[in-house]
Design a protein around this motif. Structure first.
Motif, mmCIF file in Angstrom:
data_model
loop_
_atom_site.group_PDB
_atom_site.id
_atom_site.type_symbol
_atom_site.label_atom_id
_atom_site.label_comp_id
_atom_site.label_asym_id
_atom_site.label_seq_id
_atom_site.Cartn_x
_atom_site.Cartn_y
_atom_site.Cartn_z
ATOM 1 N N PHE A 46 -19.414 -27.281 -13.636
ATOM 2 C CA PHE A 46 -20.681 -26.471 -14.090
ATOM 3 C C PHE A 46 -20.522 -24.953 -14.762
ATOM 4 N N VAL A 47 -21.247 -25.025 -15.731
ATOM 5 C CA VAL A 47 -21.321 -23.380 -16.289
ATOM 6 C C VAL A 47 -22.763 -22.762 -16.156
ATOM 7 N N ALA A 48 -23.763 -23.516 -16.812
ATOM 8 C CA ALA A 48 -25.201 -23.092 -16.609
ATOM 9 C C ALA A 48 -26.092 -23.874 -16.724
ATOM 10 N N SER A 49 -27.225 -23.685 -16.242
ATOM 11 C CA SER A 49 -28.495 -24.827 -16.638
ATOM 12 C C SER A 49 -29.767 -23.944 -16.494
ATOM 13 N N ILE A 50 -30.700 -24.449 -17.344
ATOM 14 C CA ILE A 50 -32.151 -24.043 -17.400
ATOM 15 C C ILE A 50 -33.048 -24.983 -17.071
ATOM 16 N N ASN A 51 -34.039 -24.711 -16.385
ATOM 17 C CA ASN A 51 -34.960 -25.562 -16.149
ATOM 18 C C ASN A 51 -36.075 -25.909 -17.379
ATOM 19 N N TRP A 52 -37.039 -26.918 -17.207
ATOM 20 C CA TRP A 52 -37.743 -27.471 -18.537
ATOM 21 C C TRP A 52 -38.372 -26.416 -19.136
ATOM 22 N N GLY A 54 -37.649 -22.980 -19.318
ATOM 23 C CA GLY A 54 -36.880 -21.674 -19.563
ATOM 24 C C GLY A 54 -37.374 -20.583 -18.598
ATOM 25 N N GLY A 55 -37.827 -20.940 -17.405
ATOM 26 C CA GLY A 55 -38.465 -19.645 -16.639
ATOM 27 C C GLY A 55 -37.456 -19.518 -15.474
ATOM 28 N N SER A 56 -36.352 -20.569 -15.406
ATOM 29 C CA SER A 56 -35.394 -20.455 -14.256
ATOM 30 C C SER A 56 -33.955 -20.785 -14.774
ATOM 31 N N THR A 57 -32.973 -20.019 -14.362
ATOM 32 C CA THR A 57 -31.559 -20.641 -14.621
ATOM 33 C C THR A 57 -30.638 -20.373 -13.617
ATOM 34 N N ASN A 58 -29.646 -21.014 -13.895
ATOM 35 C CA ASN A 58 -28.596 -21.114 -12.791
ATOM 36 C C ASN A 58 -27.233 -21.020 -13.395
ATOM 37 N N TYR A 59 -26.207 -20.175 -12.779
ATOM 38 C CA TYR A 59 -24.861 -19.937 -13.257
ATOM 39 C C TYR A 59 -23.771 -20.070 -12.259
ATOM 40 N N ALA A 60 -22.760 -20.720 -12.991
ATOM 41 C CA ALA A 60 -21.621 -20.569 -11.895
ATOM 42 C C ALA A 60 -21.040 -19.218 -11.793
ATOM 43 N N ASP A 61 -20.577 -18.848 -10.636
ATOM 44 C CA ASP A 61 -19.916 -17.377 -10.307
ATOM 45 C C ASP A 61 -18.948 -16.892 -11.398
ATOM 46 N N GLY A 65 -23.332 -12.861 -15.289
ATOM 47 C CA GLY A 65 -22.950 -11.661 -15.825
ATOM 48 C C GLY A 65 -22.568 -11.615 -17.289
ATOM 49 N N ARG A 66 -21.687 -12.861 -17.633
ATOM 50 C CA ARG A 66 -21.289 -12.853 -19.067
ATOM 51 C C ARG A 66 -21.784 -13.940 -20.110
ATOM 52 N N PHE A 67 -22.282 -15.012 -19.271
ATOM 53 C CA PHE A 67 -23.071 -15.869 -20.235
ATOM 54 C C PHE A 67 -24.484 -15.722 -20.157
ATOM 55 N N THR A 68 -25.372 -16.393 -21.088
ATOM 56 C CA THR A 68 -26.645 -16.450 -20.978
ATOM 57 C C THR A 68 -27.147 -17.928 -21.443
ATOM 58 N N ILE A 69 -27.895 -18.635 -20.841
ATOM 59 C CA ILE A 69 -28.473 -19.489 -21.225
ATOM 60 C C ILE A 69 -30.055 -19.527 -21.551
ATOM 61 N N SER A 70 -30.185 -20.418 -22.702
ATOM 62 C CA SER A 70 -31.663 -20.173 -23.227
ATOM 63 C C SER A 70 -32.126 -21.390 -24.075
ATOM 64 N N THR A 77 -33.551 -27.269 -28.856
ATOM 65 C CA THR A 77 -32.298 -26.605 -28.854
ATOM 66 C C THR A 77 -31.803 -25.751 -27.619
ATOM 67 N N VAL A 78 -30.922 -25.910 -26.839
ATOM 68 C CA VAL A 78 -30.723 -25.065 -25.816
ATOM 69 C C VAL A 78 -29.196 -24.244 -26.285
ATOM 70 N N TYR A 79 -29.217 -22.896 -25.804
ATOM 71 C CA TYR A 79 -28.081 -22.193 -26.408
ATOM 72 C C TYR A 79 -27.230 -21.700 -25.190
ATOM 73 N N LEU A 80 -25.964 -21.327 -25.565
ATOM 74 C CA LEU A 80 -25.102 -20.721 -24.598
ATOM 75 C C LEU A 80 -24.475 -19.347 -25.213
ATOM 76 N N GLN A 81 -24.926 -18.195 -24.910
ATOM 77 C CA GLN A 81 -24.295 -17.163 -25.311
ATOM 78 C C GLN A 81 -23.184 -16.623 -24.428
ATOM 79 N N MET A 82 -21.963 -16.622 -25.022
ATOM 80 C CA MET A 82 -20.974 -16.358 -24.078
ATOM 81 C C MET A 82 -20.176 -14.891 -24.646
ATOM 82 N N ASN A 83 -20.250 -13.947 -23.616
ATOM 83 C CA ASN A 83 -19.814 -12.491 -23.966
ATOM 84 C C ASN A 83 -18.466 -12.325 -22.980
ATOM 85 N N SER A 84 -17.703 -11.234 -23.282
ATOM 86 C CA SER A 84 -16.342 -10.982 -22.413
ATOM 87 C C SER A 84 -15.681 -11.977 -22.329
ATOM 88 N N LEU A 85 -15.451 -12.838 -23.037
ATOM 89 C CA LEU A 85 -14.731 -14.153 -23.073
ATOM 90 C C LEU A 85 -13.250 -13.854 -22.298
#
Length: 125
Positions: A46-52, A54-61, A65-70, A77-85
């Motif tokens: 698992f990396v990240a998930s978002i509810n139906w 967009g009001g709630s998200t969940n991330y792997a530890d 702090g580095r990835f953002t799901i939206s 469309t669902v996105y995954l912004q990955m920073n500080s890779l």
């Protein structure tokens, strides 16, 4: 539902990538969405998930702090912004569509009914 992921590529450590996943064939806006990844010789995780809505998200530890799901429900469309890779982020990344109507941001693979084809992300050191 059909899922088409894109945006993977090769990037140096510390860099950024943005993944996208377009859904078709079902009412996208009513289901949770998720991103998972699988490195060679390892199980899918698992990396990240978002509810139906967009009001709630969940991330792997490991990515918190580095990835953002939206999501953009108008664009299906669902996105995954990955920073500080990091090199350990290297994997095939899969998007997944939730199984349950009005689903929550769950980390469990069994809560997802449809999977995309995956997009390769490679982070060099």
């Amino acid at each position: 539902v059909q899922l088409q992921a894109s945006g993977g590529g090769l990037v140096q450590a510390g860099g950024s990538l943005s993944l996208s996943c377009v859904a078709s064939g079902r009412t996208f806006s009513r289901y949770a969405m998720g991103w998972f990844r699988q490195a060679p010789g390892q199980e899918r995780e698992f990396v990240a998930s978002i509810n139906w809505n967009g009001g709630s998200t969940n991330y792997a530890d490991s990515v918190k702090g580095r990835f953002t799901i939206s999501r953009d429900n108008a664009k299906n469309t669902v996105y995954l912004q990955m920073n500080s890779l990091k090199p350990e982020d290297t994997a095939v990344y899969y998007c997944a569509a939730g199984r349950n109507l009005l689903g929550v941001a769950t980390p469990r693979p069994g809560d997802f009914a449809s999977w995309g084809q995956g997009t390769q992300v490679t982070v060099s050191s």
